[in-house]
Structures are given as structure tokens and as C-alpha cells.
Design a protein around this motif. Sequence first.
Motif, PDB file in Angstrom:
ATOM      1  N   SER A   1       1.187   3.854  -3.315  1.00 14.17           N
ATOM      2  CA  SER A   1       0.800   5.216  -3.249  1.00 14.17           C
ATOM      3  C   SER A   1       1.863   6.224  -3.742  1.00 14.17           C
ATOM      4  O   SER A   1       1.488   6.978  -4.483  1.00 14.17           O
ATOM      5  CB  SER A   1       0.549   5.642  -1.959  1.00 14.17           C
ATOM      6  OG  SER A   1      -0.518   4.735  -1.242  1.00 14.17           O
TER       7      SER A   1
ATOM      8  N   ARG B   1       0.918  -1.100  -0.070  1.00 18.33           N
ATOM      9  CA  ARG B   1       0.038  -0.229   0.138  1.00 18.33           C
ATOM     10  C   ARG B   1       0.943   1.306  -0.089  1.00 18.33           C
ATOM     11  O   ARG B   1       0.534   2.166  -0.745  1.00 18.33           O
ATOM     12  CB  ARG B   1      -0.912  -0.009   1.299  1.00 18.33           C
ATOM     13  CG  ARG B   1      -2.088  -1.102   0.875  1.00 18.33           C
ATOM     14  CD  ARG B   1      -3.177  -1.030   2.124  1.00 18.33           C
ATOM     15  NE  ARG B   1      -4.301  -1.630   2.235  1.00 18.33           N
ATOM     16  CZ  ARG B   1      -5.780  -1.348   2.412  1.00 18.33           C
ATOM     17  NH1 ARG B   1      -5.630  -0.199   3.293  1.00 18.33           N
ATOM     18  NH2 ARG B   1      -6.388  -2.200   1.915  1.00 18.33           N
TER      19      ARG B   1
ATOM     20  N   ALA C   1     -11.666  -0.174  -1.480  1.00 17.72           N
ATOM     21  CA  ALA C   1     -11.582   0.902  -0.596  1.00 17.72           C
ATOM     22  C   ALA C   1      -9.990   1.837  -0.718  1.00 17.72           C
ATOM     23  O   ALA C   1     -10.204   2.952  -0.463  1.00 17.72           O
ATOM     24  CB  ALA C   1     -11.750   0.584   0.757  1.00 17.72           C
ATOM     25  N   PHE C   2      -9.111   0.988  -0.704  1.00 20.04           N
ATOM     26  CA  PHE C   2      -7.597   1.673  -0.880  1.00 20.04           C
ATOM     27  C   PHE C   2      -7.523   2.403  -2.183  1.00 20.04           C
ATOM     28  O   PHE C   2      -7.301   3.627  -2.295  1.00 20.04           O
ATOM     29  CB  PHE C   2      -6.852   0.589  -0.735  1.00 20.04           C
ATOM     30  CG  PHE C   2      -5.423   0.905  -0.974  1.00 20.04           C
ATOM     31  CD1 PHE C   2      -4.649   1.810  -0.190  1.00 20.04           C
ATOM     32  CD2 PHE C   2      -4.565   0.739  -2.292  1.00 20.04           C
ATOM     33  CE1 PHE C   2      -3.480   2.253  -0.375  1.00 20.04           C
ATOM     34  CE2 PHE C   2      -3.384   1.144  -2.580  1.00 20.04           C
ATOM     35  CZ  PHE C   2      -2.864   2.060  -1.730  1.00 20.04           C
TER      36      PHE C   2
ATOM     37  N   LYS D   1      -9.711   5.559  -1.840  1.00 22.51           N
ATOM     38  CA  LYS D   1      -9.139   6.485  -1.081  1.00 22.51           C
ATOM     39  C   LYS D   1      -7.938   7.035  -1.735  1.00 22.51           C
ATOM     40  O   LYS D   1      -7.744   8.324  -1.576  1.00 22.51           O
ATOM     41  CB  LYS D   1      -8.549   5.765   0.262  1.00 22.51           C
ATOM     42  CG  LYS D   1      -8.343   6.727   1.280  1.00 22.51           C
ATOM     43  CD  LYS D   1      -7.490   5.781   2.569  1.00 22.51           C
ATOM     44  CE  LYS D   1      -6.876   7.094   3.396  1.00 22.51           C
ATOM     45  NZ  LYS D   1      -6.690   6.208   4.826  1.00 22.51           N
ATOM     46  N   THR D   2      -7.137   6.355  -2.435  1.00 23.83           N
ATOM     47  CA  THR D   2      -5.881   6.989  -2.897  1.00 23.83           C
ATOM     48  C   THR D   2      -6.117   7.705  -4.299  1.00 23.83           C
ATOM     49  O   THR D   2      -5.307   8.495  -4.764  1.00 23.83           O
ATOM     50  CB  THR D   2      -4.877   5.904  -3.330  1.00 23.83           C
ATOM     51  OG1 THR D   2      -5.677   4.908  -4.202  1.00 23.83           O
ATOM     52  CG2 THR D   2      -4.277   5.158  -1.983  1.00 23.83           C
TER      53      THR D   2
ATOM     54  N   ASP E   1     -16.411   3.490  -7.732  1.00 22.16           N
ATOM     55  CA  ASP E   1     -16.349   1.703  -7.542  1.00 22.16           C
ATOM     56  C   ASP E   1     -17.128   0.937  -8.610  1.00 22.16           C
ATOM     57  O   ASP E   1     -17.509  -0.286  -8.263  1.00 22.16           O
ATOM     58  CB  ASP E   1     -16.952   1.565  -6.143  1.00 22.16           C
ATOM     59  CG  ASP E   1     -18.221   1.848  -6.009  1.00 22.16           C
ATOM     60  OD1 ASP E   1     -18.863   2.374  -6.815  1.00 22.16           O
ATOM     61  OD2 ASP E   1     -18.837   1.362  -4.863  1.00 22.16           O
TER      62      ASP E   1
END
Length: 297
Positions: A208, A204, A281-282, A285-286, A292
Motif C-alpha cells: 500500500s 499488504r 479484493a485487496f 480495494k487499494t 477485476d
Amino acid sequence: MGVAAPLPVTDRFMEVLERLSERSVEDYYNPYQTFQWPETLEENRFWMTPELLTVFGTEHYDRLGEDALKRLSKWESVNFYSLNVHGIRELLIEVVGRIHMPGFEVPSDFFHHFIGEENEHMWFFSEFCRRYGNKIYGSTAMRADAAWEPEVENFLVFTRILFFEELVDHYNSRMAKDTSLCHTIREVNRIHHQDESRHIAFGRELVSLLYQRMCDAVPAARVREVEAYLKRYVVYSVNSLYNPHVYKDAGIADPLALRNALIADPARRAHERKAIRKPLAFFLKTGIFSDDTLPVL
């Protein structure tokens, strides 16, 4: 594989690398001594948590009956570990190709831990398949439909790895706690989950940074193309769990028809979404995913 710009390394990334490297050393085990492989596993019990079977939540689950579901769970289990073997082999090839290469100087020390642990995972998954299924199911990789820039290619490699690890970990963490499964199956899943928790934390952070580097290097239109490709990869990965060869080995009359019916069955969508909830979700978020919406799921 092109040469990419240096990573935009942060203090947080350095701290995570140091902590995870220390944990890799502290948690190290010898898999060749850890596992006690029984001669056989009981055929009259589940080899996979029933809620994780590809027929769960559909009319086919109710129609098959317990004996058939147990047979199916054996082969779905072997398929799941086979997918791990193929997925790990592909990620090892990609990571080995980048270790101590320009653009990856900082995470290369952790790559050594990663490569060693993943090689051992591939061994014990393949050992399970060969011992108890007498086979490793085949797999076909999803290829890129474009010639990517170096920053895009590197981002996609580690994002695919991260998604694969998170999808697998959903199954590992559930089966490790399922007391209805035999000790060997629980241990394989428990130990893999223990290692993957480190790999996911690392992945993760790295993804990122790679996303930031990619966005700085290519136009916004290219970033959206990458998003569309990754969404197709998510669907492809989930659909690989529906294997007609599994259904055939389980004694189901028309295995291809079952696969097609399950992939088309709206009742499966909630279970698929549950399996990919954390990586999705990751990605949201990023900013890797702008929404989705997926092609099928």
C-alpha cells in the motif's frame, strides 16, 4: 535496481512492524527439529485436497477415477511445493537486495525475520519434494516487458511477492485442515500458513505504501501499464499450476493436451477465482486494479 524515495511511513505501519516482529520471535521454531519425515508416504491416499487439483470441476476429474486422481494428487503436490521453492528463491534474491538500502530503512529489521523464515520454508518444501518425489519440478520466471522506474520496480517486486504468498496460502490453509491428508502433508501446510499470515499482513501494508510512492513518482499512464503487467502476472502464476510434466508423471497419455484443455475450460474459472479471491479484493480495494477483468481468468 534504482534508488527510490523514502517510504511514506505511517504510525499504523510502524505498529504493524513492531507487532509482527514480536510474533516472529514468539512463534519461532527450528524446522530441522520440527519435522519428523517418515521414510515414505502412503501412495493409496490423496496427497492434496481433491478440490485443489487442477482437474477438479471438469469432465477429466470424473473420467480419471479415484486411483488415477490419487496418483495425480501426489505429483500436483510435488509441483505445488516445487513452485514454492522457486518462488521463495526469487523473492529472497529481491528482498536481500533491498535490505538496509535507501528507501527501505524502516522495514529492514522485519526483513531479517522474513528472510530467515522464507529460507526455512524453502528448505522444508525442497526436502518434501526430494524425499517423496525424488525431484523438484522446474519453473520459468515471467520477466518484465519494460524498463521500470525505481519506484515501479520496487512496487512490483513486493506486489508479486504478496500475490504469490496469498495464492499459496489459499492452498496451505485448506490442506492444513484436511483430515483426509497424512500428518506430514498437513503439518507442512499448517506451519507455512502460520508464518505466511504474518508475511501477508506485512506485505499488504508495505505494498500500500509502495503503491502510494509509485503513484506520486510516475504518470497515470505508467500506473495503468503496471496494472496490465500485474494482471498478466496473476494469470501466469495461476497457469503455472497446470504442469504437463505432472500429468505425464501421473500416467496421463497426452499431458500437453490435458494442460491446454484445462486452461481453456470455462469450468476451471470459478475455482481459479476462488484461489485468488483475497489478493484480487485487496488489489481492487487499494486501487492497484481498476477492475477485476483478467486476460484469461
